[in-house]
Design a protein around this motif. Structure first.
Motif, PDB file in Angstrom:
ATOM      1  N   ALA A   6       0.820  -1.218   0.000  1.00  0.00           N
ATOM      2  CA  ALA A   6       0.000   0.000   0.000  1.00  0.00           C
ATOM      3  C   ALA A   6       0.850   1.263   0.000  1.00  0.00           C
ATOM      4  N   ALA A   7       2.055   1.171   0.548  1.00  0.00           N
ATOM      5  CA  ALA A   7       2.930   2.351   0.601  1.00  0.00           C
ATOM      6  C   ALA A   7       3.446   2.753  -0.774  1.00  0.00           C
ATOM      7  N   GLY A   8       3.371   1.846  -1.732  1.00  0.00           N
ATOM      8  CA  GLY A   8       3.764   2.183  -3.104  1.00  0.00           C
ATOM      9  C   GLY A   8       5.264   2.304  -3.310  1.00  0.00           C
ATOM     10  N   PHE A   9       6.055   1.578  -2.537  1.00  0.00           N
ATOM     11  CA  PHE A   9       7.504   1.643  -2.703  1.00  0.00           C
ATOM     12  C   PHE A   9       7.909   1.098  -4.071  1.00  0.00           C
ATOM     13  N   ALA A  10       8.873   1.770  -4.695  1.00  0.00           N
ATOM     14  CA  ALA A  10       9.276   1.400  -6.058  1.00  0.00           C
ATOM     15  C   ALA A  10      10.624   0.699  -6.137  1.00  0.00           C
ATOM     16  N   THR A  11      11.392   0.672  -5.029  1.00  0.00           N
ATOM     17  CA  THR A  11      12.775   0.178  -5.118  1.00  0.00           C
ATOM     18  C   THR A  11      13.035  -1.117  -4.368  1.00  0.00           C
ATOM     19  N   LEU A  12      12.137  -1.540  -3.492  1.00  0.00           N
ATOM     20  CA  LEU A  12      12.462  -2.636  -2.575  1.00  0.00           C
ATOM     21  C   LEU A  12      12.672  -3.971  -3.268  1.00  0.00           C
ATOM     22  N   ASN A  13      12.166  -4.141  -4.468  1.00  0.00           N
ATOM     23  CA  ASN A  13      12.340  -5.410  -5.185  1.00  0.00           C
ATOM     24  C   ASN A  13      13.331  -5.315  -6.346  1.00  0.00           C
ATOM     25  N   LYS A  14      14.021  -4.205  -6.462  1.00  0.00           N
ATOM     26  CA  LYS A  14      14.984  -4.060  -7.553  1.00  0.00           C
ATOM     27  C   LYS A  14      16.264  -4.829  -7.249  1.00  0.00           C
ATOM     28  N   SER A  15      16.854  -5.390  -8.298  1.00  0.00           N
ATOM     29  CA  SER A  15      18.123  -6.101  -8.148  1.00  0.00           C
ATOM     30  C   SER A  15      19.253  -5.110  -7.903  1.00  0.00           C
ATOM     31  N   ARG A  16      20.407  -5.653  -7.549  1.00  0.00           N
ATOM     32  CA  ARG A  16      21.578  -4.805  -7.334  1.00  0.00           C
ATOM     33  C   ARG A  16      21.904  -3.998  -8.588  1.00  0.00           C
ATOM     34  N   THR A  17      21.833  -4.646  -9.734  1.00  0.00           N
ATOM     35  CA  THR A  17      22.137  -3.964 -10.991  1.00  0.00           C
ATOM     36  C   THR A  17      21.091  -2.902 -11.312  1.00  0.00           C
ATOM     37  N   GLN A  18      19.807  -3.222 -11.091  1.00  0.00           N
ATOM     38  CA  GLN A  18      18.751  -2.235 -11.338  1.00  0.00           C
ATOM     39  C   GLN A  18      18.919  -1.013 -10.450  1.00  0.00           C
ATOM     40  N   LEU A  19      19.238  -1.238  -9.200  1.00  0.00           N
ATOM     41  CA  LEU A  19      19.447  -0.121  -8.277  1.00  0.00           C
ATOM     42  C   LEU A  19      20.572   0.781  -8.764  1.00  0.00           C
ATOM     43  N   TRP A  20      21.670   0.175  -9.169  1.00  0.00           N
ATOM     44  CA  TRP A  20      22.827   0.943  -9.640  1.00  0.00           C
ATOM     45  C   TRP A  20      22.473   1.738 -10.904  1.00  0.00           C
TER      46      TRP A  20
ATOM     47  N   ASP B  58      19.387   2.546 -12.200  1.00  0.00           N
ATOM     48  CA  ASP B  58      18.296   3.517 -12.081  1.00  0.00           C
ATOM     49  C   ASP B  58      18.625   4.684 -11.162  1.00  0.00           C
ATOM     50  N   HIS B  59      19.416   4.408 -10.111  1.00  0.00           N
ATOM     51  CA  HIS B  59      19.583   5.423  -9.072  1.00  0.00           C
ATOM     52  C   HIS B  59      21.007   5.958  -8.970  1.00  0.00           C
ATOM     53  N   HIS B  60      21.881   5.503  -9.874  1.00  0.00           N
ATOM     54  CA  HIS B  60      23.228   6.071  -9.914  1.00  0.00           C
ATOM     55  C   HIS B  60      23.704   6.336 -11.341  1.00  0.00           C
ATOM     56  N   ALA B  61      23.834   5.268 -12.124  1.00  0.00           N
ATOM     57  CA  ALA B  61      24.464   5.405 -13.437  1.00  0.00           C
ATOM     58  C   ALA B  61      23.682   6.320 -14.383  1.00  0.00           C
ATOM     59  N   SER B  62      22.386   6.389 -14.220  1.00  0.00           N
ATOM     60  CA  SER B  62      21.563   7.219 -15.103  1.00  0.00           C
ATOM     61  C   SER B  62      21.645   8.706 -14.769  1.00  0.00           C
ATOM     62  N   GLY B  63      22.378   9.054 -13.708  1.00  0.00           N
ATOM     63  CA  GLY B  63      22.492  10.454 -13.317  1.00  0.00           C
ATOM     64  C   GLY B  63      21.198  11.054 -12.813  1.00  0.00           C
ATOM     65  N   PRO B  64      20.505  10.386 -11.889  1.00  0.00           N
ATOM     66  CA  PRO B  64      19.186  10.869 -11.455  1.00  0.00           C
ATOM     67  C   PRO B  64      19.290  12.120 -10.588  1.00  0.00           C
ATOM     68  N   VAL B  65      18.176  12.802 -10.443  1.00  0.00           N
ATOM     69  CA  VAL B  65      18.118  13.907  -9.495  1.00  0.00           C
ATOM     70  C   VAL B  65      18.264  13.342  -8.089  1.00  0.00           C
ATOM     71  N   TRP B  66      18.591  14.201  -7.133  1.00  0.00           N
ATOM     72  CA  TRP B  66      18.928  13.727  -5.793  1.00  0.00           C
ATOM     73  C   TRP B  66      17.787  12.940  -5.154  1.00  0.00           C
ATOM     74  N   SER B  67      16.549  13.366  -5.327  1.00  0.00           N
ATOM     75  CA  SER B  67      15.429  12.655  -4.700  1.00  0.00           C
ATOM     76  C   SER B  67      15.309  11.232  -5.228  1.00  0.00           C
ATOM     77  N   ASP B  68      15.626  11.008  -6.512  1.00  0.00           N
ATOM     78  CA  ASP B  68      15.601   9.651  -7.062  1.00  0.00           C
ATOM     79  C   ASP B  68      16.839   8.868  -6.649  1.00  0.00           C
ATOM     80  N   ARG B  69      17.976   9.540  -6.530  1.00  0.00           N
ATOM     81  CA  ARG B  69      19.203   8.862  -6.106  1.00  0.00           C
ATOM     82  C   ARG B  69      19.040   8.262  -4.711  1.00  0.00           C
ATOM     83  N   ILE B  70      18.425   9.004  -3.803  1.00  0.00           N
ATOM     84  CA  ILE B  70      18.324   8.521  -2.425  1.00  0.00           C
ATOM     85  C   ILE B  70      17.034   7.743  -2.158  1.00  0.00           C
TER      86      ILE B  70
END
Length: 578
Positions: free
Chosen positions: A118-132, A134-146
């Motif tokens: 219900a909380a709508g979390f988008a990252t808890l099931n992402k793999s290590r590679t997906q996390l890297w 989506d939230h680092h290599a793509s150069g996200p804005v700070w709110s998406d990075r953290i």
């Protein structure tokens, strides 16, 4: 609900004063405790005056309340009755409960799953590679990075408050603190879901040697302690130093600058401790352990663990009396060190003492420390080593008979209060769309962080302190009290309270005495000290006959006073004891 009357506003001011008086009168501290071994605690001190101390500790509550507070974050409504239904006597009940908690996958935890969904979390099931990616290599804005760390922080509260797998959650928190990493770093935040889910939680009740290796190879620890830069030509000893001093043998087994060959041996032929040369040699063993960030021969850029053989010091070494020959295979030098540390009896004693300090008292009896250490060392290769060690501790007489020698830190204080009153709180992440629920979450964390235990935010590698003296000062206590007072008044959409004290009070409970006794039993699970109870009753009665019924159903002032009374019980010494 209308604005508070001057009477209730004055009562709320008295709320903090009354809580302070209770804390001063009954205290949440003991005289200084002698340390049985040296420690390296960077204590969180305050210049505020200490609470007045007393030497006495409270009598032990019924075993159900003791166990639920020691093995988790306190009871929710119905938990004490469920514990007592597990057997015909305390021994049978405790054994059955420990067996349940040590097998968390067999415990149906549907409420947690529903709340996380219900909380709508988008990252808890992402793999290590997906996390890297989506939230680092793509150069996200700070709110998406953290976002991975922000969602993990909120998910941690959801799990602790609503899970039936209480011991598992307590142990996840324990290992996070033991292998502390400051998570809000540029490089670490994007991978935090992986560190929490696949390193800490995946091994919380399993094998310490496996956990140790996965920590050492995580992006979070590699970056935090700078091992990702360690090469044969420029070795960095930060990781190796903390590996010995904090993660395994502990400062109590440090022998200083003695030569390796001069270290005495124990009865099994192990060096009794470690010296600086062991740290220096181990540093060489972990050269080349880094992560894939695109600056490697294969051009991988996925955040995974990466071994650079061209960075590794391939020459011979000696660590803890173990000779490591030159030119071993990839990773073998480091694996040899991890094996030696995991098997060493000093590691067993260090980990056992920390577990007993978390589960029993700041100065646990040496009998249970040694018993737990013996099990930990004997089963160092067992897949359920940690669970076996916990079983020794949790079924011990020392566990069953010790209470009031620890206090709840801000996280435990807050979570236990929300469990006790069956709080309904969403812990949503702000997606930029606003909304009352999101504002509730933001307001919650703004207040919680003021208490000094904001999750995954301890900057030094030793983790949050776990001794009572470090949390006795006024600053963390008052900040926690302010948060809990806010929680009994914050409203969700539709004007329903997050901690609905009025709605959860039975219709026949209306006098100050009855209201106090109902909520004391509801929140503690056992009677309160008579002097503390008198403070609670006096606060609710406000000079009236405490046996007369109050107009709870029709009077806003009385309803607000009840909410404040519940918060006052949360602030009492009785609720702070562990």
């Amino acid at each position: 609900m209308s604005e508070p009357s001057s009477d209730v506003a004055n009562a709320r001011r008295r709320l903090l004063l009354g809580a302070g008086a209770l804390a001063a009168a009954a205290s949440v501290a003991t005289p200084s405790l002698a340390q049985s071994s040296p420690t390296r605690t960077r204590a969180m001190r305050s210049n505020a005056r200490r609470f007045i101390r007393r030497s006495a500790t409270p009598p032990s509550p019924p075993l159900a309340a003791l166990a639920l507070n020691h093995m988790g974050f306190g009871p929710r409504p119905g938990d004490i009755a469920a514990f007592n239904a597990l057997g015909a006597n305390d021994t049978a009940r405790l054994t059955a409960y420990v067996d349940q908690q040590l097998n968390p996958l067999a415990i149906v935890d549907s409420e947690v799953a529903a709340r996380l969904s219900a909380a709508g979390f988008a990252t808890l099931n992402k793999s290590r590679t997906q996390l890297w990616t989506d939230h680092h290599a793509s150069g996200p804005v700070w709110s998406d990075r953290i976002r991975p760390i922000v969602e993990t922080e909120r998910a941690t509260f959801i799990r602790a408050i609503y899970t039936k797998r209480q011991l598992f959650e307590l142990m996840a928190a324990f290992w996070h603190n033991h292998f502390n990493v400051y998570a809000w770093e540029f490089w670490i935040a994007p991978q935090w879901v992986y560190y929490d889910r696949d390193v800490i939680r995946a091994n919380a009740l399993g094998n310490f040697r496996t956990l140790l290796e996965q920590v050492a190879q995580s992006t979070a620890m590699l970056y935090y302690l700078d091992n990702y830069t360690s090469t044969a030509g420029g070795p960095n000893e930060n990781f190796a130093r903390e590996l010995f001093e904090l993660h395994t043998l502990g400062a109590e087994n440090y022998l200083g600058v003695m030569r390796q060959q001069d270290v005495p041996l124990d009865g099994q032929g192990n060096p009794i401790g470690y010296v600086d040369d062991d740290v220096f040699e181990a540093t060489r063993c972990f050269t080349g352990w880094t992560y894939a960030d695109g600056n490697n021969p294969d051009d991988l850029d996925d955040g995974s663990f990466y071994y650079r053989a061209d960075w590794h010091d391939r020459f011979q070494k000696t660590v803890l009396g173990t000779f490591i020959p030159s030119n071993q295979g990839d990773l073998q030098d480091g694996m040899t060190v991890l094996d030696a540390l995991a098997a060493h009896p000093g590691t067993g004693r260090h980990i056992a003492r920390k577990l007993c300090q978390r589960l029993i008292s700041d100065s646990p009896p040496e009998t249970i420390v040694q018993a737990a250490a013996a099990e930990f060392t004997a089963s160092w290769q067992a897949p359920d080593q940690i669970a076996r060690t916990l079983r020794v501790i949790l079924l011990s007489n020392e566990f069953r008979t010790t209470f009031g020698e620890k206090i709840k830190r801000p996280f435990e204080h807050t979570v236990s209060a929300m469990r006790a009153v069956d709080a309904d709180f969403p812990f949503l992440v702000d997606t930029g769309q606003g909304g009352d629920d999101v504002n509730d979450s933001n307001g919650f964390f703004n207040r919680f962080d003021d208490a000094g235990q904001d999750l995954f935010s301890w900057r030094s590698p030793d983790g949050f302190p776990d001794l009572r003296e470090d949390w006795e000062s006024i600053s963390p206590r008052v900040a926690s009290w302010r948060l809990l007072n806010w929680l009994v008044t914050v409203e969700a959409d539709g004007n329903s309270l997050r901690l609905d004290a009025v709605g959860q009070t039975p219709a026949g409970v209306r006098s100050a005495n009855a209201l106090a006794d109902f909520w004391i039993d509801r929140l503690l699970g056992y009677p309160m000290d008579s002097a503390e109870r008198a403070e609670i009753v006096e606060f609710m009665a406000q000079g009236r006959n405490p046996d007369f019924d109050l107009p709870l159903d029709a009077d806003d002032d009385t309803q607000e006073r009840l909410q404040a009374m519940v918060a006052l019980i949360f602030m009492s010494p009785a609720f702070l004891w562990r």
